[in-house]
Write a protein that holds these residues in place. Structure first.
Motif, PDB file in Angstrom:
ATOM      1  N   ASP A   1       4.181  13.435  -0.855  1.00 47.93           N
ATOM      2  CA  ASP A   1       4.619  12.715  -2.052  1.00 47.93           C
ATOM      3  C   ASP A   1       4.545  13.651  -3.251  1.00 47.93           C
ATOM      4  O   ASP A   1       3.615  14.451  -3.369  1.00 47.93           O
ATOM      5  CB  ASP A   1       3.717  11.491  -2.276  1.00 47.93           C
ATOM      6  CG  ASP A   1       4.115  10.706  -3.502  1.00 47.93           C
ATOM      7  OD1 ASP A   1       5.083   9.925  -3.426  1.00 47.93           O
ATOM      8  OD2 ASP A   1       3.453  10.870  -4.542  1.00 47.93           O
ATOM      9  N   ILE A   2       5.515  13.544  -4.146  1.00 47.13           N
ATOM     10  CA  ILE A   2       5.620  14.444  -5.285  1.00 47.13           C
ATOM     11  C   ILE A   2       4.420  14.320  -6.219  1.00 47.13           C
ATOM     12  O   ILE A   2       4.089  15.263  -6.947  1.00 47.13           O
ATOM     13  CB  ILE A   2       6.928  14.175  -6.062  1.00 47.13           C
ATOM     14  CG1 ILE A   2       7.179  15.261  -7.106  1.00 47.13           C
ATOM     15  CG2 ILE A   2       6.897  12.809  -6.709  1.00 47.13           C
ATOM     16  CD1 ILE A   2       7.290  16.640  -6.538  1.00 47.13           C
ATOM     17  N   GLN A   3       3.731  13.180  -6.200  1.00 44.02           N
ATOM     18  CA  GLN A   3       2.560  13.018  -7.046  1.00 44.02           C
ATOM     19  C   GLN A   3       1.329  13.728  -6.472  1.00 44.02           C
ATOM     20  O   GLN A   3       0.290  13.795  -7.133  1.00 44.02           O
ATOM     21  CB  GLN A   3       2.274  11.529  -7.256  1.00 44.02           C
ATOM     22  CG  GLN A   3       3.387  10.807  -7.990  1.00 44.02           C
ATOM     23  CD  GLN A   3       3.082   9.346  -8.206  1.00 44.02           C
ATOM     24  OE1 GLN A   3       2.386   8.960  -9.136  1.00 44.02           O
ATOM     25  NE2 GLN A   3       3.611   8.503  -7.345  1.00 44.02           N
ATOM     26  N   ASP A   4       1.443  14.215  -5.242  1.00 48.74           N
ATOM     27  CA  ASP A   4       0.388  15.001  -4.601  1.00 48.74           C
ATOM     28  C   ASP A   4       1.064  16.208  -3.965  1.00 48.74           C
ATOM     29  O   ASP A   4       1.377  16.210  -2.769  1.00 48.74           O
ATOM     30  CB  ASP A   4      -0.344  14.158  -3.555  1.00 48.74           C
ATOM     31  CG  ASP A   4      -1.441  14.938  -2.834  1.00 48.74           C
ATOM     32  OD1 ASP A   4      -1.776  16.046  -3.292  1.00 48.74           O
ATOM     33  OD2 ASP A   4      -1.947  14.439  -1.806  1.00 48.74           O
TER      34      ASP A   4
ATOM     35  N   ARG B   1       0.845  -1.190   0.000  1.00 48.01           N
ATOM     36  CA  ARG B   1       0.000   0.000   0.000  1.00 48.01           C
ATOM     37  C   ARG B   1       0.882   1.242   0.000  1.00 48.01           C
ATOM     38  O   ARG B   1       1.800   1.369   0.794  1.00 48.01           O
ATOM     39  CB  ARG B   1      -0.892   0.018   1.237  1.00 48.01           C
ATOM     40  CG  ARG B   1      -2.027  -0.974   1.192  1.00 48.01           C
ATOM     41  CD  ARG B   1      -2.810  -0.931   2.494  1.00 48.01           C
ATOM     42  NE  ARG B   1      -2.007  -1.452   3.601  1.00 48.01           N
ATOM     43  CZ  ARG B   1      -2.342  -1.337   4.877  1.00 48.01           C
ATOM     44  NH1 ARG B   1      -3.441  -0.687   5.211  1.00 48.01           N
ATOM     45  NH2 ARG B   1      -1.574  -1.863   5.818  1.00 48.01           N
ATOM     46  N   GLY B   2       0.584   2.137  -0.866  1.00 47.00           N
ATOM     47  CA  GLY B   2       1.354   3.360  -0.840  1.00 47.00           C
ATOM     48  C   GLY B   2       1.426   3.996  -2.200  1.00 47.00           C
ATOM     49  O   GLY B   2       1.063   3.394  -3.203  1.00 47.00           O
ATOM     50  N   PRO B   3       1.867   5.224  -2.189  1.00 48.10           N
ATOM     51  CA  PRO B   3       2.288   5.953  -0.988  1.00 48.10           C
ATOM     52  C   PRO B   3       1.097   6.439  -0.157  1.00 48.10           C
ATOM     53  O   PRO B   3       0.099   6.903  -0.700  1.00 48.10           O
ATOM     54  CB  PRO B   3       3.063   7.146  -1.549  1.00 48.10           C
ATOM     55  CG  PRO B   3       2.459   7.383  -2.896  1.00 48.10           C
ATOM     56  CD  PRO B   3       2.074   6.029  -3.424  1.00 48.10           C
ATOM     57  N   ILE B   4       1.227   6.338   1.165  1.00 49.59           N
ATOM     58  CA  ILE B   4       0.227   6.856   2.092  1.00 49.59           C
ATOM     59  C   ILE B   4       0.763   8.175   2.629  1.00 49.59           C
ATOM     60  O   ILE B   4       1.807   8.209   3.278  1.00 49.59           O
ATOM     61  CB  ILE B   4      -0.033   5.863   3.236  1.00 49.59           C
ATOM     62  CG1 ILE B   4      -0.603   4.553   2.674  1.00 49.59           C
ATOM     63  CG2 ILE B   4      -0.981   6.464   4.263  1.00 49.59           C
ATOM     64  CD1 ILE B   4      -0.676   3.435   3.695  1.00 49.59           C
ATOM     65  N   THR B   5       0.084   9.265   2.331  1.00 52.52           N
ATOM     66  CA  THR B   5       0.558  10.591   2.710  1.00 52.52           C
ATOM     67  C   THR B   5      -0.234  11.154   3.879  1.00 52.52           C
ATOM     68  O   THR B   5      -1.177  10.521   4.380  1.00 52.52           O
ATOM     69  CB  THR B   5       0.451  11.572   1.522  1.00 52.52           C
ATOM     70  OG1 THR B   5      -0.930  11.884   1.296  1.00 52.52           O
ATOM     71  CG2 THR B   5       1.053  10.977   0.255  1.00 52.52           C
TER      72      THR B   5
END
Length: 514
Positions: A152-155, A123-127
């Motif tokens: 996380d760079i995607q969020d 599971r992840g990434p969990i931010t």
């Protein structure tokens, strides 16, 4: 301790540096350069950096940036879509623990898990913005997760980098649940810290958490760090319950850390048999150079219009839709070369999609050609572009990719030595039987599962048919507004009022400006 089921590996920025990402001071240096490139002052950022107050430098710098500029800088600094996991990542995920925490914003750890442990669901990434998932991972039997409390760079909205953003983790802040979960994990689980130094700002943060949770006695926390002294090891063990494991550096090099990880690894490591072959033979390099030379010959028009992309609806597997603004307004060439690891580019006929894709391939091919002739070649940093036209798809995308590559240089071989970037064009022009049946979409998904570290851009006239791939989708239908203004000025035209709105219409269409 590593053999305990609930053990956690806490990964710091020093591990990402093995893949070419910047250190904390270098990140602030890049921030100053980015500010200046955007026409913004950077003296205060450099001043705070020279004083050693990196958090204050970050606060001053990011306060000047808009949200799109912040996202652009963070993606650039994290080498998003470009950086590839290093051998050290393979060694880390092969240590045994199945739970990971990281203060890094990049996705190298996740790519490493997908590449070398593809059969393990993680599971992840969990931010810090995922409250339900955060509450779940603190359970005693929770396993197989990647927790990223600093984002996380995607969020980009989840990223915590400045003093002001850190306050969101404090009591009363909207990200406080992430801090409480992090404290719970650190208080109840054995932890090994990798990629930190005693002067790392992120380790200061961890130090404060340890101080709040340490009540004396024994604690299974170990930090593998460079060049620590005996008195430092005694201090950290007595005051924070953390055992420092030191390794020597030579001229700033951390090669001894790899040996430490080898000594810690179990004899039957799950990753032991999956090592990257990071070398290409001279004959293979010659084939790759010839291949790249052929791609650079894509025709180029005498006068190019600078086109920009903007976010389209993004379809998610659960049937929900959202909008992704991460690369909003980027020039098409920047987007295609340095953009997200998965993306779709859509636009009406004649918008310039195929031309933009082929020029991006040519740009990367030029870099590849030069790299193949350089000495020494760092093949793990080389990007191999592959252009595939789905008009000629016949049911096997991997075979079509293989046929595009040079002879006797297989896709599997290249995936283990270089970074791959697939440019998959003309999705809407698929043979009808493959489009309606969904065979091609399943085929694309299977190829990406087989080569998870590869990046891909999908070109199409519309988003119809590939929504279940969960690709962020961008439209290519705007000519750069500054180019429009400059061209009108060159022609001696001044458009104001209603005519000014006409100028905006020009920038949103494909009119030819002479």
């Amino acid at each position: 301790m590593l053999a305990q089921d609930d053990a956690v590996i806490f990964v710091g920025a020093g591990i990402s540096m093995w893949s070419g990402l910047p250190s904390w001071p270098d990140l602030i240096g890049e921030l100053a350069e980015f500010l200046e490139s955007e026409g913004l002052p950077a003296d205060s950022v450099r001043r705070e950096k020279s004083r050693g107050d990196l958090l204050q430098a970050a606060s001053l710098g990011f306060d000047l940036l808009t949200k799109p500029q912040t996202g652009q800088f963070l993606r650039r600094s994290c080498r998003y879509g470009i950086a590839r996991p290093h051998e050290i990542h393979r060694k880390i995920i092969g240590l045994g623990p199945r739970c990971f925490i990281t203060t890094n914003y990049d996705n190298l750890l996740e790519i490493a898990l997908q590449t070398w442990l593809p059969d393990r669901p993680v599971r992840g990434p969990i931010t810090n913005r995922q409250l339900m998932e955060i509450a779940d991972i603190v359970q005693a039997r929770s396993l197989d997760f990647v927790f990223k409390p600093h984002g996380d760079i995607q969020d980009v909205e989840s990223v915590i980098l400045t003093r002001e953003q850190y306050r969101a983790l404090l009591p009363g802040g909207d990200r406080h649940a992430a801090l409480e979960s992090l404290k719970m994990l650190m208080a109840t689980r054995p932890v090994v810290y990798l990629g930190f130094s005693l002067r790392d700002p992120n380790f200061y943060f961890i130090r404060d958490l340890l101080a709040n949770t340490f009540k004396g006695g024994t604690r299974d926390h170990y930090a593998v760090m460079p060049d620590t002294a005996t008195d430092e090891e005694r201090f950290w063990r007595r005051n924070y319950g953390i055992h420092l494991v030191s390794y020597p550096t030579e001229c700033g090099q951390h090669g001894a850390l790899l040996k430490v990880l080898d000594e810690l690894a179990p004899s039957s490591s799950v990753c032991a048999s999956v090592a990257l072959d990071a070398t290409l033979s001279p004959e293979e390099l010659l084939r790759l150079a010839r291949y790249a030379d052929g791609l650079t010959r894509a025709p180029r028009v005498e006068r190019e219009f600078p086109l920009r992309v903007h976010a389209h609806r993004v379809a998610w597997s659960r049937g929900k839709t959202s909008v992704d603004f991460c690369h909003e307004g980027q020039l098409s060439e920047t987007f295609l070369v340095d953009g997200p690891p998965r993306a779709a580019l859509v636009g009406p006929p004649g918008a310039g999609k195929t031309y933009a894709l082929r020029r991006a391939v040519a740009s990367l091919a030029e870099q590849l050609h030069d790299a193949c002739l350089a000495e020494p070649l760092a093949s793990s940093s080389v990007i191999v572009p592959v252009y595939v036209d789905l008009k000629f798809y016949r049911g096997d995308l991997e075979q079509q990719i293989e046929e595009a590559l040079p002879p006797r240089l297989s896709l599997d071989r290249l995936s283990r030595t270089c970074r791959l970037k697939f440019f998959v064009d003309s999705f809407n022009e698929l043979p009808r039987e493959y489009l309606d049946s969904g065979v091609c979409v399943s085929n694309i998904a299977n190829v990406l599962d087989r080569y998870p570290s590869a990046t891909v851009v999908l070109g199409s006239r519309s988003a119809y048919g590939f929504d279940r791939l969960d690709f962020p989708t961008y439209d290519l239908d705007r000519i750069d507004a500054e180019f429009v203004s400059a061209t009108l000025n060159r022609l001696g035209l001044s458009l104001e009022g209603d005519f000014g709105r006409l100028r905006e219409s020009f920038s949103r269409s494909r009119f030819i400006l002479i």
